[in-house]
Write an enzyme that holds these catalytic residues in place. Sequence first.
Site, PDB file in Angstrom:
ATOM      1  N   ASP A 151       7.184   4.424  -6.093  1.00  0.00           N
ATOM      2  CA  ASP A 151       6.715   3.462  -5.182  1.00  0.00           C
ATOM      3  C   ASP A 151       7.239   3.310  -3.951  1.00  0.00           C
ATOM      4  OD1 ASP A 151       4.123   2.801  -5.631  1.00  0.00           O
ATOM      5  OD2 ASP A 151       4.302   0.749  -6.756  1.00  0.00           O
TER       6      ASP A 151
ATOM      7  N   ASP B 187       6.604  -0.764  -7.448  1.00  0.00           N
ATOM      8  CA  ASP B 187       7.098  -1.996  -6.822  1.00  0.00           C
ATOM      9  C   ASP B 187       6.709  -3.305  -7.372  1.00  0.00           C
ATOM     10  OD1 ASP B 187       4.544  -2.152  -5.851  1.00  0.00           O
ATOM     11  OD2 ASP B 187       5.138  -2.160  -3.892  1.00  0.00           O
ATOM     12  N   SER B 188       5.871  -3.183  -8.582  1.00  0.00           N
ATOM     13  CA  SER B 188       6.034  -4.192  -9.495  1.00  0.00           C
ATOM     14  C   SER B 188       7.063  -4.715  -9.941  1.00  0.00           C
ATOM     15  CB  SER B 188       4.901  -4.049 -10.542  1.00  0.00           C
ATOM     16  OG  SER B 188       5.306  -2.733 -11.216  1.00  0.00           O
TER      17      SER B 188
ATOM     18  N   GLU C  24      -6.992   0.312  -7.903  1.00  0.00           N
ATOM     19  CA  GLU C  24      -6.761  -1.009  -8.332  1.00  0.00           C
ATOM     20  C   GLU C  24      -7.844  -1.955  -8.126  1.00  0.00           C
ATOM     21  OE1 GLU C  24      -2.575  -2.222  -7.896  1.00  0.00           O
ATOM     22  OE2 GLU C  24      -3.177  -4.194  -8.486  1.00  0.00           O
TER      23      GLU C  24
ATOM     24  N   LYS D 292       4.623   7.231  -4.326  1.00  0.00           N
ATOM     25  CA  LYS D 292       3.175   6.559  -4.028  1.00  0.00           C
ATOM     26  C   LYS D 292       3.159   5.837  -2.941  1.00  0.00           C
ATOM     27  CE  LYS D 292       1.452   3.444  -7.114  1.00  0.00           C
ATOM     28  NZ  LYS D 292       1.319   2.028  -6.256  1.00  0.00           N
TER      29      LYS D 292
ATOM     30  N   GLU E  84       0.264   2.764  -0.516  1.00  0.00           N
ATOM     31  CA  GLU E  84      -0.536   1.914  -0.720  1.00  0.00           C
ATOM     32  C   GLU E  84      -1.376   2.123   0.942  1.00  0.00           C
ATOM     33  OE1 GLU E  84       0.076  -2.065  -1.565  1.00  0.00           O
ATOM     34  OE2 GLU E  84       0.948  -1.542  -3.447  1.00  0.00           O
TER      35      GLU E  84
HETATM   36  O1  KIV Z   1       3.786  -1.282  -9.017  1.00  0.00           O
HETATM   37  C1  KIV Z   1       3.000  -1.108  -9.523  1.00  0.00           C
HETATM   38  O2  KIV Z   1       3.212  -1.304 -11.146  1.00  0.00           O
HETATM   39  C2  KIV Z   1       1.802  -0.450  -9.323  1.00  0.00           C
HETATM   40  C3  KIV Z   1       0.641  -0.378 -10.467  1.00  0.00           C
HETATM   41  C4  KIV Z   1      -0.017  -1.357 -10.684  1.00  0.00           C
HETATM   42  C5  KIV Z   1      -0.447   0.751  -9.936  1.00  0.00           C
HETATM   43  O3  KIV Z   1       1.522  -0.080  -8.257  1.00  0.00           O
END
Ligand code: KIV
Length: 295
Positions: free
Chosen positions: A88, A49-50, A186, A117, A119
């Site tokens: 994500d 989600d970056s 992280e 994934k 959090e």
């Molecule tokens: O969203 C992302 O890029 C991440 C990584 C930094 C692990 O969750």
Amino acid sequence: MAAATARMTAPAVRARKGSQPPLVMVTAYDAPSARTVDAAGADMILVGDSLAMVVLGYDDTLQVTTADMAHHVGAVARTGPDALVVADLPWLSYHVSREETVHNAAALIRAGAGAVKLEGGGKRIDAVQAILDAEIPVMGHIGLTPQSIHALGGFKVQGKQLDAAQALTDDAVALADAGCFAIVLECVPDAVARMITETVPIPTIGIGAGRHCDGQVLVWHDILGFEAPGHRRPKFVRAYAEFERDAAAAIERFCADVRAGTFPSSAETYHMTDRMAEALGLYGATGVAEPELTQ
Ligand code: KIV
């Protein structure tokens, strides 16, 4: 270039706990980035989600939706990578109810991901179990969890105090017990990452967590030095190229060539036969080919 030999799966990642070489995960958000990551032989592609920051220009990850994520997961998956595609789950897609959680995870799987994934630790065990009940592999993510940016009070290293380090270890154990196949750690001190890695029976994938994890992950744009001018590069990033600078220089050369009239050259142009051009009376056609422009 190292090539991955077979399509990676979540159980295959899980089986790599404690083994060498360490697992490698790199983010990607579209077909070109996915192709480069897969061709380089990474084990996993994370559609993170970056996306919000590195592609869509937002200040934090809270702005992206499941639909945004699915759009980009689809682009990555259509390249048919050997690497496992992990997607994500964005903020609020797994916080409201089990039903919504499963539907959102399913949307990412239908878009082409092989795992999702999310959090958080102990607080998210219900969500993890709901997704696992739908036969979808789940990767955990603890430490600095950017979706909790307001609750954490900023992007800060986590687990620096003894009780916080213990709480992170408890979270990791809870995620492993619930059935996660791996956990991202992280921005935690290396000693804490080491303690967690030695405690849980599933691979830990570090980002800003030192070298004692079972694997490492970095963001595609960070590895390639693709960042806005003035951006402060985090300590844990190693840039292997300077794409932002090199890309700007290449586009600058294109602008200069257009303005100088040297682009396009004759070789970069579609031509008619001389007879056709003459028949159409184009360019006051004489049957003589245009002179070749050099670059
Ligand atoms: O969203 C992302 O890029 C991440 C990584 C930094 C692990 O969750």
